[in-house]
Design an enzyme around this catalytic site. Structure first.
Site, PDB file in Angstrom:
ATOM      1  N   LYS A   1      40.150 -53.677 -23.018  1.00 41.95           N
ATOM      2  CA  LYS A   1      39.162 -52.850 -22.324  1.00 41.95           C
ATOM      3  C   LYS A   1      39.815 -52.015 -21.225  1.00 41.95           C
ATOM      4  O   LYS A   1      39.374 -50.895 -20.940  1.00 41.95           O
ATOM      5  CB  LYS A   1      38.049 -53.724 -21.733  1.00 41.95           C
TER       6      LYS A   1
ATOM      7  N   ARG B   1      42.649 -33.011 -22.947  1.00 40.86           N
ATOM      8  CA  ARG B   1      42.314 -32.090 -24.043  1.00 40.86           C
ATOM      9  C   ARG B   1      41.158 -31.156 -23.668  1.00 40.86           C
ATOM     10  O   ARG B   1      40.701 -30.385 -24.497  1.00 40.86           O
ATOM     11  CB  ARG B   1      41.956 -32.885 -25.296  1.00 40.86           C
TER      12      ARG B   1
ATOM     13  N   LYS C   1      38.041 -31.912 -23.152  1.00 39.28           N
ATOM     14  CA  LYS C   1      36.829 -32.267 -23.888  1.00 39.28           C
ATOM     15  C   LYS C   1      35.851 -32.924 -22.909  1.00 39.28           C
ATOM     16  O   LYS C   1      35.384 -34.050 -23.118  1.00 39.28           O
ATOM     17  CB  LYS C   1      37.157 -33.230 -25.031  1.00 39.28           C
TER      18      LYS C   1
ATOM     19  N   GLN D   1      32.533 -34.824 -23.590  1.00 43.97           N
ATOM     20  CA  GLN D   1      32.552 -36.196 -24.096  1.00 43.97           C
ATOM     21  C   GLN D   1      32.466 -37.235 -22.978  1.00 43.97           C
ATOM     22  O   GLN D   1      32.206 -38.411 -23.228  1.00 43.97           O
ATOM     23  CB  GLN D   1      33.846 -36.432 -24.900  1.00 43.97           C
TER      24      GLN D   1
ATOM     25  N   HIS E   1      29.951 -47.417 -19.713  1.00 42.04           N
ATOM     26  CA  HIS E   1      30.390 -48.446 -20.652  1.00 42.04           C
ATOM     27  C   HIS E   1      31.818 -48.896 -20.347  1.00 42.04           C
ATOM     28  O   HIS E   1      32.107 -50.103 -20.304  1.00 42.04           O
ATOM     29  CB  HIS E   1      30.290 -47.898 -22.075  1.00 42.04           C
TER      30      HIS E   1
ATOM     31  N   THR F   1      27.513 -44.997 -35.146  1.00 45.13           N
ATOM     32  CA  THR F   1      26.600 -45.226 -34.017  1.00 45.13           C
ATOM     33  C   THR F   1      25.578 -46.294 -34.369  1.00 45.13           C
ATOM     34  O   THR F   1      25.256 -47.155 -33.540  1.00 45.13           O
ATOM     35  CB  THR F   1      25.884 -43.917 -33.637  1.00 45.13           C
TER      36      THR F   1
ATOM     37  N   GLN G   1      27.194 -49.633 -34.069  1.00 44.80           N
ATOM     38  CA  GLN G   1      27.303 -50.036 -32.667  1.00 44.80           C
ATOM     39  C   GLN G   1      25.985 -50.615 -32.161  1.00 44.80           C
ATOM     40  O   GLN G   1      25.963 -51.622 -31.448  1.00 44.80           O
ATOM     41  CB  GLN G   1      27.727 -48.841 -31.818  1.00 44.80           C
TER      42      GLN G   1
ATOM     43  N   ARG H   1      15.936 -32.062 -36.044  1.00 43.12           N
ATOM     44  CA  ARG H   1      14.654 -31.369 -35.952  1.00 43.12           C
ATOM     45  C   ARG H   1      14.851 -29.898 -35.594  1.00 43.12           C
ATOM     46  O   ARG H   1      14.134 -29.024 -36.072  1.00 43.12           O
ATOM     47  CB  ARG H   1      13.774 -32.049 -34.902  1.00 43.12           C
TER      48      ARG H   1
END
Length: 265
Positions: A122, A135, A137, A140, A148, A206, A209, A262
């Protein structure tokens, strides 16, 4: 004020001295100070990293990411194997399993060691965020992502410090299995656009998870209300924590797949 600080110091000293004697000598276990330092360093990187990269070109980390992700596939596979095999050899109950604190128990020590490896994994996984930053990003790096990562290092420091084994093995075993699949996905994705046609199963990752979280919730709720020789305080913390993850991941799933689909209709 002085008496309050004295009581806090006494509690801190008591908490240090009443850990698992088997795991106390192990790296990053005895005191919460090292993992707390890692926590604040991580938050600093989350805050300062994007600012540092703002006017810089994103790093090409393809080789690093492939190595990193597949290394974690290997580590997660090893941990899943150790959790599963050790629990079977020790005839663990999947409903109620106290911690074996005996220093003479080879299987008890083996289970404690894989719990420690899980805790260390962890800490290593905090690099996920570092790679996102390098990077560029930054989309994210969500609240869910940071929450978490931050909470897992403290949760598993406490687990290794006080309850390295017993009911804890079930969480580590499930999460290790999920991380085999997750880092396999990330490793394949890091190989380049040519792999995208093989990565249609992101949505199901997902879902996997979330199934894991519901499994942990059911397992922990059962132990919280049953007569099991395992600290109720830890079960209560896990229950509250896993509910928070279910809510956050459900929101992520809704925004990423349900609402997104949607809009496309």
């Amino acid at each position: 004020m002085a008496s309050t600080w004295l009581r806090l110091k006494e509690f801190y000293d008591w908490a240090l001295q009443n850990g698992d004697e088997r795991t106390d000598p192990w790296f990053l276990v005895y005191s919460p100070a090292p993992v707390t330092t890692v926590f604040f360093m991580y938050l600093f990187v989350v805050w300062f990293g994007p600012k540092l990269m703002e006017n810089r070109k994103a790093f090409d980390l393809k080789a690093v990411l492939i190595t990193y992700n597949f290394s974690l596939v290997g580590l997660s596979s090893y941990m899943f194997y150790e959790f599963l095999v050790t629990s079977l050899l020790a005839n663990y109950s999947y409903l109620c399993q106290p911690v074996d604190y005996s220093s003479s128990s080879k299987l008890g020590i083996r289970m404690a060691k894989v719990c420690w490896w899980f805790y260390i994994s962890k800490v290593v996984e905090l690099l996920d965020t570092v790679f996102f930053i390098l990077r560029k990003k930054n989309n994210q790096i969500t609240f869910l992502h940071v929450y978490h990562h931050c909470t897992m290092i403290f949760n598993w420091w406490a687990a290794v410090k006080y309850v390295a084994g017993g009911q804890s093995f079930f969480i580590g075993m499930l999460n290790s299995f999920v991380h085999v699949v997750m880092y396999l996905y990330y490793g394949l994705a890091a190989m380049g656009p040519q792999m995208q046609k093989y990565l249609w199963w992101k949505r199901y990752l997902t879902i996997l998870q979330m199934v894991q979280f519901f499994g942990i919730a059911a397992h922990t709720f059962y132990n919280l209300f049953s007569d099991c020789d395992y600290p109720d305080g830890f079960n209560l913390v896990v229950c509250l924590y896993i509910v928070s993850l279910i809510l956050l991941f459900s929101n992520f799933y809704y925004r990423s797949y349900v609402r997104h689909n949607r809009k496309e209709e």
